[in-house]
Design a protein around this motif. Structure first.
Motif, PDB file in Angstrom:
ATOM      1  N   GLU A 130       0.814  -1.216   0.000  1.00 19.57           N
ATOM      2  CA  GLU A 130       0.000   0.000   0.000  1.00 19.57           C
ATOM      3  C   GLU A 130       0.844   1.262   0.000  1.00 19.57           C
ATOM      4  OE1 GLU A 130      -0.842   0.514   4.807  1.00 19.57           O
ATOM      5  OE2 GLU A 130      -2.438  -0.179   3.472  1.00 19.57           O
ATOM      6  N   LYS A 131       2.139   1.141   0.346  1.00 16.74           N
ATOM      7  CA  LYS A 131       3.033   2.285   0.285  1.00 16.74           C
ATOM      8  C   LYS A 131       3.604   2.476  -1.125  1.00 16.74           C
ATOM      9  CE  LYS A 131       4.322   1.751   5.149  1.00 16.74           C
ATOM     10  NZ  LYS A 131       3.728   3.001   5.668  1.00 16.74           N
ATOM     11  N   TYR A 168      -1.543   2.706  -5.363  1.00 17.19           N
ATOM     12  CA  TYR A 168      -2.886   3.178  -5.045  1.00 17.19           C
ATOM     13  C   TYR A 168      -3.910   2.227  -5.675  1.00 17.19           C
ATOM     14  CZ  TYR A 168      -1.692   7.818  -3.172  1.00 17.19           C
ATOM     15  OH  TYR A 168      -1.231   8.847  -2.397  1.00 17.19           O
ATOM     16  N   SER A 169      -4.935   1.892  -4.922  1.00 15.96           N
ATOM     17  CA  SER A 169      -6.070   1.127  -5.426  1.00 15.96           C
ATOM     18  C   SER A 169      -7.327   1.978  -5.301  1.00 15.96           C
ATOM     19  CB  SER A 169      -6.245  -0.177  -4.633  1.00 15.96           C
ATOM     20  OG  SER A 169      -5.078  -0.979  -4.713  1.00 15.96           O
ATOM     21  N   ASP A 209      -8.780   3.946  -2.017  1.00 23.08           N
ATOM     22  CA  ASP A 209      -7.758   4.497  -1.127  1.00 23.08           C
ATOM     23  C   ASP A 209      -7.959   6.011  -0.992  1.00 23.08           C
ATOM     24  OD1 ASP A 209      -6.615   2.023  -0.859  1.00 23.08           O
ATOM     25  OD2 ASP A 209      -4.915   2.418  -2.190  1.00 23.08           O
ATOM     26  N   THR A 210      -7.465   6.548   0.090  1.00 25.55           N
ATOM     27  CA  THR A 210      -7.486   8.001   0.255  1.00 25.55           C
ATOM     28  C   THR A 210      -6.148   8.591  -0.162  1.00 25.55           C
ATOM     29  OG1 THR A 210      -6.776   7.870   2.570  1.00 25.55           O
ATOM     30  CG2 THR A 210      -9.150   7.869   2.137  1.00 25.55           C
ATOM     31  N   PHE A 211      -6.196   9.831  -0.616  1.00 28.12           N
ATOM     32  CA  PHE A 211      -4.983  10.560  -0.967  1.00 28.12           C
ATOM     33  C   PHE A 211      -5.209  12.021  -0.609  1.00 28.12           C
ATOM     34  CE2 PHE A 211      -7.742  10.723  -4.625  1.00 28.12           C
ATOM     35  CZ  PHE A 211      -7.502  11.925  -5.270  1.00 28.12           C
ATOM     36  N   GLY A 229      -5.240  12.380   2.965  1.00 29.83           N
ATOM     37  CA  GLY A 229      -6.385  11.669   3.517  1.00 29.83           C
ATOM     38  C   GLY A 229      -7.720  12.342   3.286  1.00 29.83           C
ATOM     39  N   VAL A 272     -11.032  10.503  -1.627  1.00 32.54           N
ATOM     40  CA  VAL A 272     -11.114   9.080  -1.929  1.00 32.54           C
ATOM     41  C   VAL A 272     -10.876   8.883  -3.417  1.00 32.54           C
ATOM     42  CG1 VAL A 272     -12.590   7.039  -1.940  1.00 32.54           C
ATOM     43  CG2 VAL A 272     -12.694   8.639  -0.018  1.00 32.54           C
ATOM     44  N   ARG A 303       1.949   4.607  -6.530  1.00 35.70           N
ATOM     45  CA  ARG A 303       1.956   5.636  -5.493  1.00 35.70           C
ATOM     46  C   ARG A 303       3.371   6.179  -5.302  1.00 35.70           C
ATOM     47  NH1 ARG A 303       0.292   5.018   0.946  1.00 35.70           N
ATOM     48  NH2 ARG A 303       1.212   7.002   1.596  1.00 35.70           N
ATOM     49  N   TYR A 312       0.057  11.906  -2.533  1.00 29.65           N
ATOM     50  CA  TYR A 312       0.009  11.730  -1.083  1.00 29.65           C
ATOM     51  C   TYR A 312      -0.349  13.032  -0.377  1.00 29.65           C
ATOM     52  CZ  TYR A 312       4.642  13.948  -0.444  1.00 29.65           C
ATOM     53  OH  TYR A 312       5.700  14.825  -0.404  1.00 29.65           O
TER      54      TYR A 312
END
Length: 513
Positions: free
Chosen positions: A329-330, A333-334, A337-339, A342, A345, A368, A374
């Motif tokens: 997850e680092k 991005y799927s 996910d939040t970006f 945060g 979505v 990502r 991010y």
């Protein structure tokens, strides 16, 4: 330091003169800086060194084409969709030819680095009004740059024209040297650079080449040549220096606020200046952003996306592993996910292009790593100032683990692997694991291959590892589907080089092209 500022950029262009006599050739433009009269003091020589860094920062190299070339020739990526340009898709599928624009841009950029570095190496000793310490360091920086450029050329193209002084005219062009001759020059450059470069710099000079970076490149070269004892010696020096350590947070290696951290041996600096300059050579002061975030991001062009084989390489509880690797997850991005710190979505309608059938479900998974998402919602077009990390301490430890397996202690090899897995933000179970037992040397090697891939994914390392492992008969299955022996080990020499270099003939082309 985000970018080494350049007061004056010097580059000697090759040129042809149509109709002129000898008297014309003696005329010197008084308003033009020329090499013969320029290097008079420390500031002028420093500007020439900075010009070398500027070329490495250019769009021909680390601002764009360099990482495309490496990522397209590995197996960590696949096409993001029909928007991928033809020249890039050719490299991805192994159908490239001597006219491929991406490969040829990198070739040109690397020789520009060599040319500018050779000017510093040749003219530097003639500079007056400079301290011996500064002169030694400037020449060492230039030798590092030349060694790095020839490392790229020699490992990707094989034997290439070998210049150890700068060409003053077309008559100075060189024929292809052998790959071994190129490798010998690389080793010499990195050995000499490692004895003269400092271990670190003050903040105003962050990003310059260091002793640790030279040793890491020396180790890489020896590994490529199968000289693991010599490589181990170089990597051991880095570890024993105590200069470097793994960061607690894996993300710190790919974000803007945590550049030049304890894990960084070498990174190419960029700055958020509000726009990307598509300058292929890095001349001037406008090439301070990279376009990686736009090219790969989920909310961007998404030209390349992670391959299914890379996604499946990560340990997951779904696949029966002891723990899901947080580096997944680092790195990606799927949808869902939040970006944007945060606040946003990631929804399907914002992500263009292909899906991948991961875990029996068609998904839009995107990069990502190195993405500005991010901390921002990029909207349409976004470039940025995230530095490109070239050598991390994690790679040094993993390379050393492989060297230990070859010529040292298998126990230490496993211990080095577990150091990387024990990073607090990763905290993966130590080897042996259910999926990766390490009772035999072959099992340890497979753990090394796995750990390098999930730790260093899409950092322009795996494709050359594949070349090395293939040449040294270490791979049981070739990961590149299109690979043809005696062709795809090397890139084709650019047709423009054959056409314009009188010392290189069509018969000098690499096999298969």
């Amino acid at each position: 330091m985000k970018k080494l500022k350049i007061g004056i950029v010097i580059f000697l262009s090759f040129f042809s003169i149509q109709s002129c006599d000898k008297e014309d050739l003696t005329i010197i433009n008084p308003n033009e800086i020329v090499i013969e009269t320029f290097y008079q003091n420390e500031a002028e020589l420093l500007s020439a060194v900075n010009a070398v860094y500027a070329t490495i920062q250019s769009s021909n190299l680390y601002a764009r084409e360099y990482w495309f070339l490496h990522d397209l020739r590995g197996d960590d990526n696949q096409s993001g969709g029909g928007q991928l340009e033809v020249s890039r898709n050719q490299l991805l599928t192994g159908n490239n030819d001597p006219a491929n624009s991406v490969a040829n841009a990198v070739w040109t950029g690397l020789f520009q680095v060599i040319h500018r570095a050779n000017i510093v190496i040749t003219e530097g000793p003639e500079t007056e009004n400079i301290s011996s310490e500064s002169l030694e360091r400037f020449i060492a920086e230039a030798k590092f740059a030349r060694g790095w450029a020839y490392y790229e050329l020699g490992t990707l193209w094989g034997g290439v024209p070998l210049y150890t002084t700068y060409a003053r005219s077309l008559a100075d062009t060189k024929p292809r040297a052998t790959q071994q001759e190129v490798f010998e020059q690389i080793i010499l450059d990195f050995e000499e650079a490692s004895t003269s470069l400092p271990s670190n710099y003050d903040a105003s000079n962050a990003g310059r080449f260091t002793k640790g970076a030279a040793l890491a490149m020396l180790g890489r070269m020896h590994m490529f040549m199968g000289e693991y004892t010599k490589a181990k010696t170089a990597f051991d020096q880095i570890v024993q220096s105590g200069v470097y350590s793994l960061t607690d947070e894996y993300d710190d290696n790919f974000q803007e606020e945590t550049e030049y951290n304890s894990e960084s041996l070498l990174e190419i600096g960029y700055a958020d200046i509000g726009g990307f300059n598509w300058n292929p050579t890095g001349d001037g002061l406008g090439n301070e952003e990279a376009v990686r975030t736009q090219e790969y991001s989920a909310v961007g062009w998404r030209n390349l996306i992670p391959s299914l084989s890379l996604l499946n390489e990560f340990e997951t509880e779904v696949a029966g592993d002891e723990k899901t690797d947080p580096r997944f997850e680092k790195s990606f991005y799927s949808i869902g996910d939040t970006f944007n710190n945060g606040q946003t979505v990631l929804e399907d309608n914002r992500v263009q292009g292909n899906v991948v059938a991961y875990q029996n479900q068609n998904q839009k998974i995107s990069w990502r790593k190195y993405s500005l998402m991010y901390k921002v919602d990029p909207g349409g077009f976004a470039t940025g100032g995230i530095n490109m990390r070239v050598i991390r301490y994690a790679e040094v430890l993993l390379n050393l683990a492989e060297c230990e397996l070859e010529v040292g202690s298998s126990a230490r090899s496993i211990e080095l692997l577990n150091q990387v897995r024990a990073r607090p933000s990763v905290d993966m179970p130590p080897y042996p694991t259910t999926r990766f037992p390490v009772a035999t040397n072959q099992q340890i090697f497979e753990a090394i291959v796995h750990e390098k891939r999930v730790e260093l994914n899409s950092e322009q390392i795996r494709n050359r590892d594949i070349l090395r492992w293939r040449a040294q008969n270490k791979l049981t299955n070739d990961p590149i589907s299109y690979f043809t022996a005696n062709k795809h080990e090397l890139l084709p020499i650019p047709q423009s080089e054959i056409d314009n270099n009188a010392a290189v003939e069509q018969t000098d082309q690499n096999p298969g092209y």
